[in-house]
Design an enzyme around this catalytic site. Sequence first.
Site, short mmCIF file in Angstrom:
data_model
loop_
_atom_site.label_atom_id
_atom_site.label_comp_id
_atom_site.label_asym_id
_atom_site.label_seq_id
_atom_site.Cartn_x
_atom_site.Cartn_y
_atom_site.Cartn_z
N LYS A 1 8.68 27.48 14.82
CA LYS A 1 8.03 27.48 13.58
C LYS A 1 6.57 28.49 13.99
O LYS A 1 5.82 28.09 15.07
CB LYS A 1 7.58 26.29 13.28
CG LYS A 1 6.59 26.12 12.05
CD LYS A 1 6.57 24.64 11.51
CE LYS A 1 5.51 24.03 12.14
NZ LYS A 1 4.02 24.32 11.70
N ASP B 1 5.44 28.77 8.61
CA ASP B 1 4.87 27.43 7.93
C ASP B 1 3.14 27.93 7.58
O ASP B 1 2.51 27.54 8.12
CB ASP B 1 4.90 26.63 8.91
CG ASP B 1 4.23 25.06 8.34
OD1 ASP B 1 4.23 24.87 7.16
OD2 ASP B 1 3.83 24.39 9.50
N LEU B 2 3.24 28.83 6.42
CA LEU B 2 1.91 29.16 5.82
C LEU B 2 1.28 28.04 4.65
O LEU B 2 0.45 28.22 4.08
CB LEU B 2 1.73 30.61 5.48
CG LEU B 2 2.09 31.32 6.77
CD1 LEU B 2 1.88 32.86 6.47
CD2 LEU B 2 1.00 31.05 7.87
N LYS B 3 2.21 27.39 4.08
CA LYS B 3 1.97 26.20 3.03
C LYS B 3 1.08 26.87 1.90
O LYS B 3 0.15 26.18 1.89
CB LYS B 3 1.10 25.19 3.88
CG LYS B 3 1.87 24.39 4.77
CD LYS B 3 1.24 22.84 5.07
CE LYS B 3 1.88 22.36 6.16
NZ LYS B 3 2.07 22.98 7.46
N LEU B 4 1.71 27.95 1.52
CA LEU B 4 1.01 28.55 0.39
C LEU B 4 0.74 27.70 -0.88
O LEU B 4 1.72 26.79 -1.36
CB LEU B 4 1.72 29.78 -0.12
CG LEU B 4 1.40 31.23 0.60
CD1 LEU B 4 1.99 30.87 1.98
CD2 LEU B 4 2.10 32.08 -0.17
N HIS B 5 -0.57 27.68 -1.38
CA HIS B 5 -1.12 26.80 -2.61
C HIS B 5 -2.12 27.67 -3.12
O HIS B 5 -3.35 27.50 -2.76
CB HIS B 5 -1.36 25.58 -1.98
CG HIS B 5 -1.72 24.64 -2.90
ND1 HIS B 5 -1.98 23.16 -2.70
CD2 HIS B 5 -1.91 24.53 -4.48
CE1 HIS B 5 -2.08 22.27 -4.00
NE2 HIS B 5 -2.19 23.37 -4.77
N ASP B 6 -1.93 28.39 -4.32
CA ASP B 6 -2.81 29.05 -4.89
C ASP B 6 -2.15 29.24 -6.45
O ASP B 6 -1.15 28.51 -7.00
CB ASP B 6 -2.87 30.38 -4.38
CG ASP B 6 -4.41 31.02 -4.57
OD1 ASP B 6 -4.88 30.83 -5.74
OD2 ASP B 6 -4.97 31.51 -3.50
N ILE B 7 -3.00 30.01 -7.35
CA ILE B 7 -2.41 30.25 -8.52
C ILE B 7 -1.16 30.99 -8.45
O ILE B 7 -0.71 31.45 -7.38
CB ILE B 7 -3.43 31.02 -9.52
CG1 ILE B 7 -3.72 32.39 -9.09
CG2 ILE B 7 -4.58 30.20 -9.94
CD1 ILE B 7 -4.35 33.46 -9.70
N PRO B 8 -0.30 30.84 -9.53
CA PRO B 8 1.22 31.54 -9.35
C PRO B 8 1.37 32.68 -8.84
O PRO B 8 2.07 33.38 -8.11
CB PRO B 8 2.05 31.10 -10.72
CG PRO B 8 1.15 29.90 -11.19
CD PRO B 8 -0.18 30.11 -10.64
N THR C 1 -0.73 34.77 -7.56
CA THR C 1 -1.31 35.11 -6.16
C THR C 1 -0.10 34.79 -5.14
O THR C 1 0.22 35.27 -4.18
CB THR C 1 -2.67 34.34 -5.75
OG1 THR C 1 -3.54 34.76 -6.74
CG2 THR C 1 -3.06 34.49 -4.50
N THR D 1 2.71 14.93 6.56
CA THR D 1 2.91 13.62 7.30
C THR D 1 1.77 12.88 7.85
O THR D 1 1.85 11.84 8.44
CB THR D 1 3.97 14.02 8.22
OG1 THR D 1 3.62 15.33 8.91
CG2 THR D 1 5.43 14.02 7.66
N GLY E 1 6.47 19.38 17.64
CA GLY E 1 5.45 20.12 18.31
C GLY E 1 5.09 19.62 19.44
O GLY E 1 5.72 20.08 20.59
N ARG E 2 4.10 18.88 19.43
CA ARG E 2 3.53 18.33 20.77
C ARG E 2 4.35 17.82 21.76
O ARG E 2 4.27 17.72 22.89
CB ARG E 2 2.29 17.60 20.46
CG ARG E 2 1.02 18.42 19.97
CD ARG E 2 0.08 17.66 19.18
NE ARG E 2 0.43 17.14 18.04
CZ ARG E 2 -0.27 16.52 17.10
NH1 ARG E 2 -1.57 16.28 17.47
NH2 ARG E 2 0.06 16.23 15.71
O1 C5P Z 1 2.56 18.25 17.25
P1 C5P Z 1 3.40 17.89 16.00
O2 C5P Z 1 5.05 17.33 16.25
O3 C5P Z 1 2.76 16.83 15.31
O4 C5P Z 1 3.38 19.14 15.14
C1 C5P Z 1 3.96 18.98 13.94
C2 C5P Z 1 3.95 20.35 13.03
O5 C5P Z 1 4.58 20.19 11.72
C3 C5P Z 1 2.64 21.00 12.97
O6 C5P Z 1 2.97 22.39 13.21
C4 C5P Z 1 2.29 20.61 11.49
O7 C5P Z 1 1.62 21.64 10.98
C5 C5P Z 1 3.52 20.63 10.64
N1 C5P Z 1 3.54 19.97 9.65
C6 C5P Z 1 3.45 18.54 9.55
N2 C5P Z 1 3.41 17.87 8.15
C7 C5P Z 1 4.05 18.62 7.25
C8 C5P Z 1 4.06 19.92 7.26
C9 C5P Z 1 4.00 20.43 8.42
O8 C5P Z 1 3.16 17.91 10.54
N3 C5P Z 1 3.88 17.87 6.08
#
Ligand code: C5P
Length: 232
Positions: free
Chosen positions: A32, A59-66, A68, A119, A210-211
Site C-alpha cells: 500500500k 491509498d489516497l482517500k479522495l474526498h472532494d466535489i464529484p 474533481t 479505524t 503497517g507498523r
Molecule cells: O501502522 P498501521 O498498521 O496502523 O497502518 C495502518 C495503515 O492503514 C495506515 O497506512 C493507515 O493510513 C491506513 N488506514 C487506516 N484506517 C483506515 C484507512 C486506512 O488505518 N480506515
Amino acid sequence: MGKDVIIACDFPSADETMAFLDKFGDRRPFVKIGMELYYAEGPAMVRTLKERGHKIFLDLKLHDIPNTVKKAMNVLMKLDVDMCNVHAGGTIKMMEAGLEGLTREDGSRPLLIAVTQLTSTTQERMKEDLLINEDMEKVVSHYALNTKKAGLDGVVCSPLESPAVHTLCGEEFLTVTPGVRFADDSKGDQARVTTPAQARELGSDYIVVGRSITSAAAPLEAYERCIREFVD
Ligand code: C5P
C-alpha cells in the site's frame, strides 16, 4: 480475488521503501502506498513498484466535489494500480463520479473501495467532533450500503465490522481491514484493532498491516506470521 496481506509502506522516501522491500528477497508482497510516500515521491514510486512486480493499493482517500474526484481518478487510472479508494463520507454521487473517472474505455478498472470511518475514530470522537450520534456499527453499515449503491467493490473498515458489512452487502463485497496488530504489539493510534487470526475469523478479505511489519525487528518474519495467521 483471494485473501491477502497488504503491507502499508508508510515511509517518507523511495530509498527507505526500497531498503525495506529489499528485506523480502524474491517475495513481492502486495503493498500500500499512502499519502506520505505518494506526496514525497509521486507517480514514479508507483511505476517503480509495479515494474518490480508488486500489486499496489494506492491509498489516497479522495474526498472532494464529484467533478474533481472524477478527474483525479481519471489520472490515477492511467497509473494502472490494483486498488484505490475514496471516503464514503463524500456521498454516493461523489463515489459514482470516482468510479466513472477510474473506468478505462474497455470497461476494466482497478478495484475501488471506500473508507467508512477511519479505524482511529472512536465512538466518542464521532459523537463529539463529527456530531454523529448513531452507533459506530450503524454508521459503518450505512456508509457500506451507500458504497455498494454507488457500484464500488467494497469498503475499508475495521475487521470488527467485517461480519456486519458482509451480512448487509453480500459476501462478494470486499472488506479491506487495517487496524491489525499481533497480540503482543502496541495499538499505536488505532482504536478498533484485531489480530490477523481474528480478522480471518471475522471474514476480512484483505488485511492492511503497517507498523506491525514495518517496525518489526524482522519484517519478513512478521509478514510471514501475518500470512500464516490470515491466509494459510
Ligand atoms: O501502522 P498501521 O498498521 O496502523 O497502518 C495502518 C495503515 O492503514 C495506515 O497506512 C493507515 O493510513 C491506513 N488506514 C487506516 N484506517 C483506515 C484507512 C486506512 O488505518 N480506515
